[in-house]
Design a protein around this motif. Structure first.
Motif, PDB file in Angstrom:
ATOM      1  N   ALA A  40      23.049   8.716  27.700  1.00 54.17           N
ATOM      2  CA  ALA A  40      23.984   7.772  27.091  1.00 54.17           C
ATOM      3  C   ALA A  40      23.484   7.357  25.714  1.00 54.17           C
ATOM      4  CB  ALA A  40      24.144   6.543  27.982  1.00 54.17           C
ATOM      5  N   GLN A  41      24.418   6.892  24.913  1.00 58.16           N
ATOM      6  CA  GLN A  41      24.085   6.402  23.584  1.00 58.16           C
ATOM      7  C   GLN A  41      24.662   5.012  23.409  1.00 58.16           C
ATOM      8  OE1 GLN A  41      25.590   9.495  20.984  1.00 58.16           O
ATOM      9  NE2 GLN A  41      23.544  10.395  20.885  1.00 58.16           N
ATOM     10  N   LEU A  42      24.082   4.266  22.502  1.00 51.39           N
ATOM     11  CA  LEU A  42      24.537   2.914  22.206  1.00 51.39           C
ATOM     12  C   LEU A  42      25.162   2.889  20.816  1.00 51.39           C
ATOM     13  CD1 LEU A  42      21.447   0.846  23.395  1.00 51.39           C
ATOM     14  CD2 LEU A  42      23.564   1.234  24.640  1.00 51.39           C
ATOM     15  N   LYS A  43      26.368   2.362  20.739  1.00 50.41           N
ATOM     16  CA  LYS A  43      27.039   2.170  19.455  1.00 50.41           C
ATOM     17  C   LYS A  43      26.819   0.706  19.081  1.00 50.41           C
ATOM     18  CE  LYS A  43      31.675   2.159  17.517  1.00 50.41           C
ATOM     19  NZ  LYS A  43      33.091   2.377  17.856  1.00 50.41           N
ATOM     20  N   VAL A  44      26.082   0.490  18.001  1.00 53.32           N
ATOM     21  CA  VAL A  44      25.705  -0.858  17.579  1.00 53.32           C
ATOM     22  C   VAL A  44      26.416  -1.170  16.268  1.00 53.32           C
ATOM     23  CG1 VAL A  44      23.791  -2.399  17.052  1.00 53.32           C
ATOM     24  CG2 VAL A  44      23.434  -0.483  18.626  1.00 53.32           C
ATOM     25  N   GLN A  45      27.129  -2.309  16.237  1.00 49.91           N
ATOM     26  CA  GLN A  45      27.847  -2.718  15.028  1.00 49.91           C
ATOM     27  C   GLN A  45      27.386  -4.110  14.624  1.00 49.91           C
ATOM     28  OE1 GLN A  45      32.118  -2.898  15.340  1.00 49.91           O
ATOM     29  NE2 GLN A  45      32.368  -3.083  13.136  1.00 49.91           N
ATOM     30  N   GLN A  46      27.046  -4.266  13.349  1.00 50.91           N
ATOM     31  CA  GLN A  46      26.633  -5.572  12.851  1.00 50.91           C
ATOM     32  C   GLN A  46      27.869  -6.442  12.650  1.00 50.91           C
ATOM     33  OE1 GLN A  46      24.036  -5.497   9.472  1.00 50.91           O
ATOM     34  NE2 GLN A  46      24.100  -7.711   9.204  1.00 50.91           N
ATOM     35  N   LYS A  47      27.853  -7.636  13.235  1.00 52.02           N
ATOM     36  CA  LYS A  47      28.991  -8.546  13.155  1.00 52.02           C
ATOM     37  C   LYS A  47      28.718  -9.780  12.307  1.00 52.02           C
ATOM     38  CE  LYS A  47      32.244  -6.724  15.613  1.00 52.02           C
ATOM     39  NZ  LYS A  47      33.549  -6.454  15.041  1.00 52.02           N
ATOM     40  N   LYS A  48      27.440 -10.161  12.184  1.00 53.85           N
ATOM     41  CA  LYS A  48      27.095 -11.355  11.416  1.00 53.85           C
ATOM     42  C   LYS A  48      26.021 -11.017  10.392  1.00 53.85           C
ATOM     43  CE  LYS A  48      28.230 -14.833  14.852  1.00 53.85           C
ATOM     44  NZ  LYS A  48      27.730 -15.999  15.594  1.00 53.85           N
ATOM     45  N   SER A  49      25.910 -11.856   9.391  1.00 48.60           N
ATOM     46  CA  SER A  49      24.958 -11.646   8.301  1.00 48.60           C
ATOM     47  C   SER A  49      23.530 -11.972   8.739  1.00 48.60           C
ATOM     48  CB  SER A  49      25.335 -12.535   7.126  1.00 48.60           C
ATOM     49  OG  SER A  49      24.365 -12.467   6.123  1.00 48.60           O
ATOM     50  N   ALA A  50      22.573 -11.333   8.076  1.00 43.11           N
ATOM     51  CA  ALA A  50      21.157 -11.594   8.325  1.00 43.11           C
ATOM     52  C   ALA A  50      20.621 -12.679   7.395  1.00 43.11           C
ATOM     53  CB  ALA A  50      20.361 -10.311   8.141  1.00 43.11           C
ATOM     54  N   ILE A  51      21.460 -13.184   6.503  1.00 40.28           N
ATOM     55  CA  ILE A  51      21.027 -14.224   5.569  1.00 40.28           C
ATOM     56  C   ILE A  51      20.666 -15.485   6.361  1.00 40.28           C
ATOM     57  CG2 ILE A  51      21.767 -15.759   3.689  1.00 40.28           C
ATOM     58  CD1 ILE A  51      23.589 -13.485   2.749  1.00 40.28           C
ATOM     59  N   GLY A  52      19.494 -16.020   6.071  1.00 44.48           N
ATOM     60  CA  GLY A  52      19.058 -17.245   6.728  1.00 44.48           C
ATOM     61  C   GLY A  52      18.427 -17.017   8.085  1.00 44.48           C
ATOM     62  N   ARG A  53      18.292 -15.785   8.508  1.00 43.11           N
ATOM     63  CA  ARG A  53      17.683 -15.470   9.810  1.00 43.11           C
ATOM     64  C   ARG A  53      16.188 -15.271   9.630  1.00 43.11           C
ATOM     65  NH1 ARG A  53      21.863 -16.993  13.044  1.00 43.11           N
ATOM     66  NH2 ARG A  53      23.760 -16.115  12.169  1.00 43.11           N
ATOM     67  N   LYS A  54      15.475 -15.256  10.745  1.00 46.27           N
ATOM     68  CA  LYS A  54      14.030 -15.036  10.710  1.00 46.27           C
ATOM     69  C   LYS A  54      13.734 -13.636  10.198  1.00 46.27           C
ATOM     70  CE  LYS A  54      12.999 -18.158  14.485  1.00 46.27           C
ATOM     71  NZ  LYS A  54      12.430 -18.296  15.834  1.00 46.27           N
ATOM     72  N   ALA A  55      12.546 -13.488   9.621  1.00 47.02           N
ATOM     73  CA  ALA A  55      12.148 -12.215   9.021  1.00 47.02           C
ATOM     74  C   ALA A  55      12.158 -11.073  10.034  1.00 47.02           C
ATOM     75  CB  ALA A  55      10.777 -12.338   8.379  1.00 47.02           C
ATOM     76  N   ASN A  56      11.710 -11.343  11.256  1.00 50.51           N
ATOM     77  CA  ASN A  56      11.681 -10.255  12.243  1.00 50.51           C
ATOM     78  C   ASN A  56      13.083  -9.790  12.613  1.00 50.51           C
ATOM     79  OD1 ASN A  56      12.177 -12.637  13.798  1.00 50.51           O
ATOM     80  ND2 ASN A  56      11.508 -11.564  15.635  1.00 50.51           N
ATOM     81  N   GLN A  57      14.061 -10.678  12.578  1.00 49.47           N
ATOM     82  CA  GLN A  57      15.441 -10.284  12.868  1.00 49.47           C
ATOM     83  C   GLN A  57      16.007  -9.439  11.735  1.00 49.47           C
ATOM     84  OE1 GLN A  57      17.473 -13.956  13.700  1.00 49.47           O
ATOM     85  NE2 GLN A  57      16.388 -14.247  15.630  1.00 49.47           N
ATOM     86  N   ARG A  58      15.724  -9.816  10.488  1.00 47.77           N
ATOM     87  CA  ARG A  58      16.174  -9.022   9.345  1.00 47.77           C
ATOM     88  C   ARG A  58      15.546  -7.637   9.375  1.00 47.77           C
ATOM     89  NH1 ARG A  58      14.935 -13.873   6.505  1.00 47.77           N
ATOM     90  NH2 ARG A  58      13.133 -12.808   5.593  1.00 47.77           N
ATOM     91  N   GLU A  59      14.262  -7.574   9.688  1.00 50.65           N
ATOM     92  CA  GLU A  59      13.571  -6.284   9.757  1.00 50.65           C
ATOM     93  C   GLU A  59      14.095  -5.425  10.897  1.00 50.65           C
ATOM     94  OE1 GLU A  59       9.459  -7.341   9.977  1.00 50.65           O
ATOM     95  OE2 GLU A  59       9.489  -8.264   7.992  1.00 50.65           O
ATOM     96  N   THR A  60      14.435  -6.039  12.007  1.00 47.45           N
ATOM     97  CA  THR A  60      14.974  -5.297  13.142  1.00 47.45           C
ATOM     98  C   THR A  60      16.322  -4.674  12.787  1.00 47.45           C
ATOM     99  OG1 THR A  60      13.824  -6.731  14.700  1.00 47.45           O
ATOM    100  CG2 THR A  60      15.661  -5.449  15.556  1.00 47.45           C
ATOM    101  N   LEU A  61      17.176  -5.429  12.096  1.00 42.14           N
ATOM    102  CA  LEU A  61      18.463  -4.866  11.661  1.00 42.14           C
ATOM    103  C   LEU A  61      18.233  -3.667  10.746  1.00 42.14           C
ATOM    104  CD1 LEU A  61      20.591  -8.058  10.923  1.00 42.14           C
ATOM    105  CD2 LEU A  61      20.964  -6.395  12.753  1.00 42.14           C
ATOM    106  N   ARG A  62      17.299  -3.770   9.813  1.00 40.25           N
ATOM    107  CA  ARG A  62      16.994  -2.661   8.907  1.00 40.25           C
ATOM    108  C   ARG A  62      16.480  -1.454   9.674  1.00 40.25           C
ATOM    109  NH1 ARG A  62      17.954  -1.783   3.431  1.00 40.25           N
ATOM    110  NH2 ARG A  62      18.503  -3.792   2.645  1.00 40.25           N
ATOM    111  N   THR A  63      15.612  -1.694  10.658  1.00 38.43           N
ATOM    112  CA  THR A  63      15.050  -0.613  11.461  1.00 38.43           C
ATOM    113  C   THR A  63      16.143   0.102  12.248  1.00 38.43           C
ATOM    114  OG1 THR A  63      12.988  -1.836  11.671  1.00 38.43           O
ATOM    115  CG2 THR A  63      13.341  -0.042  13.224  1.00 38.43           C
TER     116      THR A  63
END
Length: 62
Positions: free
Chosen positions: A2-25
């Motif tokens: 199986a595969q996961l389809k991941v879609q970003q729904k909200k901005s990373a602005i103002g989030r913790k650094a690890n969350q921003r890095e996870t989105l980039r990864t």
């Protein structure tokens, strides 16, 4: 496998650094970006970290 389809729904602005890095990864840069990743424990962990910023859909089940 199986595969996961991941879609970003909200901005990373103002989030913790690890969350921003996870989105980039995951390969997500802007709201509306979609990536398809293999359903593995590592990917599930990353999605769990940013679960409030993304939507997830399982595709390609066997």
């Amino acid at each position: 496998m199986a595969q996961l389809k991941v879609q970003q729904k909200k901005s990373a602005i103002g989030r913790k650094a690890n969350q921003r890095e996870t989105l980039r990864t995951l390969g997500l840069k802007k709201i509306g970006d979609v990536v398809v990743k293999e359903d593995r424990p590592e990917i599930r962990g990353m999605v769990h970290t940013v679960r409030h910023l993304v939507t997830v859909e399982v595709v390609g089940e066997e």
